[in-house]
Scaffold this motif. Structure first.
Motif, PDB file in Angstrom:
ATOM      1  N   ARG A 165       0.796  -1.230   0.000  1.00 35.29           N
ATOM      2  CA  ARG A 165       0.000   0.000   0.000  1.00 35.29           C
ATOM      3  C   ARG A 165       0.826   1.276   0.000  1.00 35.29           C
ATOM      4  NH1 ARG A 165      -4.728  -1.751   4.163  1.00 35.29           N
ATOM      5  NH2 ARG A 165      -5.309  -3.641   3.028  1.00 35.29           N
ATOM      6  N   ASP A 166       1.938   1.287   0.739  1.00 41.21           N
ATOM      7  CA  ASP A 166       2.760   2.503   0.750  1.00 41.21           C
ATOM      8  C   ASP A 166       3.242   2.835  -0.655  1.00 41.21           C
ATOM      9  OD1 ASP A 166       2.435   2.705   3.468  1.00 41.21           O
ATOM     10  OD2 ASP A 166       4.367   1.782   3.959  1.00 41.21           O
ATOM     11  N   ALA A 167       3.731   1.807  -1.364  1.00 39.93           N
ATOM     12  CA  ALA A 167       4.246   2.032  -2.714  1.00 39.93           C
ATOM     13  C   ALA A 167       3.128   2.413  -3.675  1.00 39.93           C
ATOM     14  CB  ALA A 167       4.966   0.781  -3.215  1.00 39.93           C
ATOM     15  N   LEU A 317       9.321   1.536   2.765  1.00 38.99           N
ATOM     16  CA  LEU A 317       9.571   0.105   2.644  1.00 38.99           C
ATOM     17  C   LEU A 317      10.662  -0.350   3.602  1.00 38.99           C
ATOM     18  CD1 LEU A 317       9.453  -0.374  -1.251  1.00 38.99           C
ATOM     19  CD2 LEU A 317       7.729  -1.069   0.424  1.00 38.99           C
ATOM     20  N   ARG A 318      11.592   0.553   3.873  1.00 40.31           N
ATOM     21  CA  ARG A 318      12.717   0.202   4.737  1.00 40.31           C
ATOM     22  C   ARG A 318      12.452   0.521   6.209  1.00 40.31           C
ATOM     23  NH1 ARG A 318      19.103   1.839   3.727  1.00 40.31           N
ATOM     24  NH2 ARG A 318      19.931   0.792   5.593  1.00 40.31           N
ATOM     25  N   TYR A 319      11.860   1.681   6.457  1.00 36.39           N
ATOM     26  CA  TYR A 319      11.711   2.142   7.838  1.00 36.39           C
ATOM     27  C   TYR A 319      10.278   2.110   8.346  1.00 36.39           C
ATOM     28  CZ  TYR A 319      16.413   3.937   7.015  1.00 36.39           C
ATOM     29  OH  TYR A 319      17.745   4.049   6.705  1.00 36.39           O
ATOM     30  N   GLY A 320       9.316   1.860   7.478  1.00 32.89           N
ATOM     31  CA  GLY A 320       7.915   1.869   7.868  1.00 32.89           C
ATOM     32  C   GLY A 320       7.274   3.223   7.603  1.00 32.89           C
ATOM     33  N   ALA A 321       5.946   3.199   7.344  1.00 34.53           N
ATOM     34  CA  ALA A 321       5.241   4.436   6.994  1.00 34.53           C
ATOM     35  C   ALA A 321       5.221   5.426   8.150  1.00 34.53           C
ATOM     36  CB  ALA A 321       3.815   4.102   6.556  1.00 34.53           C
ATOM     37  N   LYS A 322       4.996   4.930   9.372  1.00 35.59           N
ATOM     38  CA  LYS A 322       4.891   5.846  10.502  1.00 35.59           C
ATOM     39  C   LYS A 322       6.197   6.612  10.709  1.00 35.59           C
ATOM     40  CE  LYS A 322       4.175   6.047  15.500  1.00 35.59           C
ATOM     41  NZ  LYS A 322       3.856   5.292  16.741  1.00 35.59           N
ATOM     42  N   ARG A 369      -2.183   8.527   3.620  1.00 38.54           N
ATOM     43  CA  ARG A 369      -3.318   7.809   3.038  1.00 38.54           C
ATOM     44  C   ARG A 369      -3.139   6.306   3.181  1.00 38.54           C
ATOM     45  NH1 ARG A 369      -4.598   8.995  -3.163  1.00 38.54           N
ATOM     46  NH2 ARG A 369      -2.524   8.087  -3.454  1.00 38.54           N
ATOM     47  N   SER A 370      -1.949   5.802   2.866  1.00 39.02           N
ATOM     48  CA  SER A 370      -1.754   4.357   2.929  1.00 39.02           C
ATOM     49  C   SER A 370      -1.787   3.862   4.376  1.00 39.02           C
ATOM     50  CB  SER A 370      -0.437   3.961   2.265  1.00 39.02           C
ATOM     51  OG  SER A 370       0.670   4.552   2.918  1.00 39.02           O
ATOM     52  N   LEU A 371      -1.235   4.636   5.313  1.00 41.46           N
ATOM     53  CA  LEU A 371      -1.270   4.215   6.713  1.00 41.46           C
ATOM     54  C   LEU A 371      -2.703   4.174   7.232  1.00 41.46           C
ATOM     55  CD1 LEU A 371       0.184   3.411   9.265  1.00 41.46           C
ATOM     56  CD2 LEU A 371       0.644   5.814   9.745  1.00 41.46           C
ATOM     57  N   PHE A 372      -3.505   5.176   6.872  1.00 45.66           N
ATOM     58  CA  PHE A 372      -4.898   5.173   7.310  1.00 45.66           C
ATOM     59  C   PHE A 372      -5.647   3.980   6.738  1.00 45.66           C
ATOM     60  CE2 PHE A 372      -9.376   6.603   6.872  1.00 45.66           C
ATOM     61  CZ  PHE A 372      -9.662   6.792   8.218  1.00 45.66           C
ATOM     62  N   SER A 373      -5.300   3.548   5.526  1.00 48.81           N
ATOM     63  CA  SER A 373      -6.009   2.424   4.904  1.00 48.81           C
ATOM     64  C   SER A 373      -5.888   1.152   5.736  1.00 48.81           C
ATOM     65  CB  SER A 373      -5.488   2.190   3.485  1.00 48.81           C
ATOM     66  OG  SER A 373      -4.197   1.597   3.506  1.00 48.81           O
ATOM     67  N   HIS A 374      -4.786   1.020   6.497  1.00 47.26           N
ATOM     68  CA  HIS A 374      -4.619  -0.145   7.372  1.00 47.26           C
ATOM     69  C   HIS A 374      -5.529  -0.076   8.591  1.00 47.26           C
ATOM     70  CE1 HIS A 374      -1.043  -1.745   5.324  1.00 47.26           C
ATOM     71  NE2 HIS A 374      -0.602  -0.514   5.242  1.00 47.26           N
ATOM     72  N   LEU A 375      -6.018   1.108   8.931  1.00 48.10           N
ATOM     73  CA  LEU A 375      -6.788   1.317  10.151  1.00 48.10           C
ATOM     74  C   LEU A 375      -8.285   1.306   9.910  1.00 48.10           C
ATOM     75  CD1 LEU A 375      -4.657   4.261  11.627  1.00 48.10           C
ATOM     76  CD2 LEU A 375      -4.266   1.801  11.817  1.00 48.10           C
ATOM     77  N   VAL A 376      -8.695   0.995   8.667  1.00 50.12           N
ATOM     78  CA  VAL A 376     -10.110   1.000   8.295  1.00 50.12           C
ATOM     79  C   VAL A 376     -10.671  -0.411   8.402  1.00 50.12           C
ATOM     80  CG1 VAL A 376     -11.738   1.435   6.426  1.00 50.12           C
ATOM     81  CG2 VAL A 376      -9.771   2.950   6.741  1.00 50.12           C
ATOM     82  N   PRO A 377     -11.785  -0.612   9.121  1.00 51.30           N
ATOM     83  CA  PRO A 377     -12.373  -1.946   9.205  1.00 51.30           C
ATOM     84  C   PRO A 377     -12.846  -2.434   7.843  1.00 51.30           C
ATOM     85  CG  PRO A 377     -13.429  -0.412  10.739  1.00 51.30           C
ATOM     86  CD  PRO A 377     -12.540   0.394   9.877  1.00 51.30           C
ATOM     87  N   VAL A 447      -1.514  -7.326  10.168  1.00 54.93           N
ATOM     88  CA  VAL A 447      -0.471  -6.361  10.463  1.00 54.93           C
ATOM     89  C   VAL A 447       0.734  -6.628   9.554  1.00 54.93           C
ATOM     90  CG1 VAL A 447       1.038  -5.398  12.227  1.00 54.93           C
ATOM     91  CG2 VAL A 447      -1.231  -6.232  12.855  1.00 54.93           C
ATOM     92  N   PRO A 448       1.141  -5.653   8.735  1.00 55.12           N
ATOM     93  CA  PRO A 448       2.306  -5.855   7.861  1.00 55.12           C
ATOM     94  C   PRO A 448       3.582  -6.069   8.668  1.00 55.12           C
ATOM     95  CG  PRO A 448       1.080  -3.881   7.223  1.00 55.12           C
ATOM     96  CD  PRO A 448       0.559  -4.314   8.558  1.00 55.12           C
ATOM     97  N   GLU A 449       4.573  -6.680   8.034  1.00 55.66           N
ATOM     98  CA  GLU A 449       5.844  -6.917   8.714  1.00 55.66           C
ATOM     99  C   GLU A 449       6.505  -5.609   9.106  1.00 55.66           C
ATOM    100  OE1 GLU A 449      10.230  -8.901   7.725  1.00 55.66           O
ATOM    101  OE2 GLU A 449       8.499  -9.335   6.448  1.00 55.66           O
ATOM    102  N   ARG A 450       6.413  -4.588   8.242  1.00 56.11           N
ATOM    103  CA  ARG A 450       6.983  -3.285   8.559  1.00 56.11           C
ATOM    104  C   ARG A 450       5.923  -2.209   8.325  1.00 56.11           C
ATOM    105  NH1 ARG A 450      11.536  -3.874   6.425  1.00 56.11           N
ATOM    106  NH2 ARG A 450      12.791  -3.991   8.310  1.00 56.11           N
TER     107      ARG A 450
END
Length: 451
Positions: A165-167, A317-322, A369-377, A447-450
Motif C-alpha cells: 500500500r505505501d508504494a 519500505l525500509r523504515y515503515g510508513a509511521k 493515506r496508505s497508513l490510514f487504509s490499514h486502520l479501516v475496518p 499487520v504488515p511486517e513493517r
C-alpha cells in the motif's frame, strides 16, 4: 483486509497478481486525471480570474450581491470555496455509506468525476460579469472533486495488500503531481503567449480552465474501465448528511486508535494545507516576488513532489510508513524555519524553499493515506475515507486562522509563517503516540511486517 477482497482471479483463469497490478495501474490514472483541477484551476488560475469577474460586476462600493447578500468582490472566491466544503460535508458521508452498503463504488465515482469535469469545462463560459456562474461552477466542481477523491481513496485497501500500500499510494500521488506539472507547463505557454495565439488574456485563462475539465473527463475513463466493484455485505440503509457522519464517528469511537491517528493527521495536515495556500501570499507580500516567480515556484513544487512521493515511498519500505511520516514532519518544520529567514527580493532562495516543500509534500500525503487504509475496518472503506477526506479538505481552517491572526497582531508575514510550526510539532507528538500495529489489529486487518 481479508484475502477475498483482494482476490482478482477471473472466470478464464487470469493470474490474480497480474489482475491486481492492472487494477492498480488503472487506479493511478484517476490521480493523473483529476490533479490538474487542483493545480491549474484552484491553485493558479481560478482565484484571480473569478475575483476579476466579480470586481467587474461590483457596485461603486466594491460589493456584489448574490441572492441579495452584500459580499466584497475580493472575498467572493473564498466564500465560494467555503460553500463547496459545506456541500461536500453534507454529501460525502452519505455517498460513502451508500458505496459501502451497495458495493457499487464505480458508478458513484463516475457520477462524481464527470459532474466535476463538466463543471470545470463549463468555466470556459465564465466571462464578462458572470460571477454567479463562476461561483456555482466552483461549488459544484470542488464538492464533486471531494466526493470523487473519497471514493478513489477507498479503493486502496481493496486493490493492494498491506505490504504494497505505501508504494501504491505513493505512485498514485506521483502520477497526480506529474500530470499537474505537465498541464501547467502547457497552460503557462498558452497564457504567457496568448497574444501570439491571437487570444485575449481572458480567453486564454478560460481555455486553461476548460482544458482541465476535459483532461479530467478523458483520463477518468481509464480507472473506470479497470477498477472493479466488490460484493458488499448487507448493511443498514444510509443516513442523511450529518447523521451519517455522526454515525461514522460513533463507530470510530469503538476504535479509538484509528480516531487518534485521524486526529494527528487533522493537525499536521492543517499545517500542510496552510503552507500550500499561504506560501504565495508570503512570497508576494513579504518577499516582494512577482507573479511569474510564484508560478514557476508552483511548477517546481509539482515536479519535485513526484520525486518526493516516490522517494518517501521507498523509505517507507525500509523504515515503515509511521517513521517516514514522522521524518517528513521534521523536514516540514526545518523548511518553515528556513523560510522565516529568506531575504526579500531573492527568487533563488524562494525556489529553494519551494523545492523543500515539494520533496516532502507528496510523500507525507501519500503515506498518510496508505497508513490510514490499514486502520479501516473491512467493508467500511468509503465510509471511513469520507471522514478522512473531510479532515483533508473540510477541516483545514485553524491554520489559516492562526496565520491571519498572527499577521494581524504582529504585522509580519514572517511571524505568521513560523507560527505554523506548531501544527507539525503537535502532529508529530500525536502521531508518535499512536501504536499503529495495535491499531491495525483492532481494526480487524492483518499487520504488515513493517509499518
Amino acid at each position: 483486509m481479508g484475502t477475498d477482497t483482494l482476490r482478482t482471479a477471473t472466470a478464464d483463469g487470469a493470474d490474480p497478481a497480474a489482475e491486481r497490478r492492472r487494477e492498480q495501474r488503472g487506479w493511478y490514472f484517476y490521480d493523473w486525471a483529476c490533479s490538474v483541477y487542483s493545480t491549474s484551476v484552484l491553485t493558479v488560475f481560478l482565484g484571480p480570474y473569478l475575483t476579476s469577474v466579480a470586481e467587474s460586476a461590483a457596485d461603486a462600493d466594491g460589493y456584489v450581491h448574490p441572492l441579495g447578500i452584500p459580499v466584497r468582490a475580493g472575498s467572493f472566491f473564498a466564500y465560494s470555496v467555503s460553500l463547496s466544503v459545506i456541500v461536500a460535508v453534507l454529501v460525502m458521508p452519505l455517498v460513502g455509506a451508500a458505496a459501502d452498503r451497495s458495493g457499487r463504488k464505480k458508478p458513484l465515482l463516475a457520477a462524481a468525476a464527470y459532474t466535476g469535469a463538466a463543471a470545470t469545462t463549463g468555466m470556459f463560459f465564465l466571462d464578462g460579469d458572470r460571477y454567479l456562474l463562476g461561483g456555482l461552477l466552483l461549488v459544484v466542481a470542488n464538492a464533486a472533486q471531494s466526493v470523487a477523491m473519497m471514493l478513489y481513496n477507498s479503493y486502496l485497501p481493496q486493490i493492494a495488500p498491506p505490504e504494497e500500500r505505501d508504494a501504491v499510494s505513493s505512485r498514485g500521488w506521483a502520477f497526480g503531481y506529474a500530470a499537474g506539472a505537465l498541464v501547467l507547463v502547457v497552460n503557462l505557454i498558452l497564457y504567457t503567449g496568448h497574444d501570439s495565439f491571437g487570444l485575449s488574456e481572458s480567453a486564454a485563462v478560460r481555455i486553461c480552465l476548460a482544458s482541465a475539465g476535459l483532461w479530467w473527463g478523458a483520463f477518468a475513463l481509464i480507472p473506470l474501465r479497470r477498477l472493479r466493484d466488490r460484493r458488499a455485505a448487507a448493511r443498514e440503509s444510509a443516513l442523511p448528511g450529518f447523521r451519517q457522519l455522526a454515525a461514522t464517528v460513533r463507530d470510530m469511537r469503538r476504535r479509538p486508535l484509528t480516531l487518534a491517528f485521524l486526529l494527528a493527521y487533522l493537525v499536521y495536515n492543517d499545517g500542510i494545507q496552510t503552507v500550500i495556500s499561504q506560501a504565495s501570499v508570503y512570497g508576494s507580500e513579504e518577499l516582494e516576488l512577482g507573479q511569474s516567480t510564484l508560478i514557476v515556484a508552483v511548477l517546481l513544487v509539482q515536479v519535485l513532489a513526484v520525486a518526493g512521493a516516490l522517494a518517501l515511498g521507498r523509505l517507507a519500505l525500509r523504515y515503515g510508513a509511521k517513521r517516514t511520516i514522522l521524518g517528513s514532519l521534521v523536514a516540514w518544520t526545518v523548511t518553515l524555519a528556513a523560510g522565516y529567514f529568506l531575504p526579500a527580493g531573492a527568487p533563488a532562495w524562494f525556489f529553494v524553499l519551494a523545492a523543500g516543500i515539494g520533496l516532502v509534500l507528496g510523500g507525507s500525503q501519500a503515506l498518510s493515506r496508505s497508513l490510514f487504509s490499514h486502520l479501516v475496518p473491512p467493508g467500511k472503506e468509503a465510509e471511513y475515507f469520507s471522514a478522512y477526506e473531510l479532515s483533508d479538505r473540510g477541516m483545514s481552517w485553524l491554520g489559516p486562522l492562526l496565520f491571519g491572526l498572527t499577521y494581524q497582531l504582529t504585522g509580519s508575514y514572517r511571524d505568521a509563517i513560523i507560527s505554523l510550526v506548531v501544527f507539525f510539532v503537535l502532529g508529530f507528538v500525536l502521531l508518535a503516540r499512536v501504536p499503529v500495529r495495535r491499531a491495525i489489529g483492532d481494526a480487524g486487518n492483518p499487520v504488515p511486517e513493517r509499518i
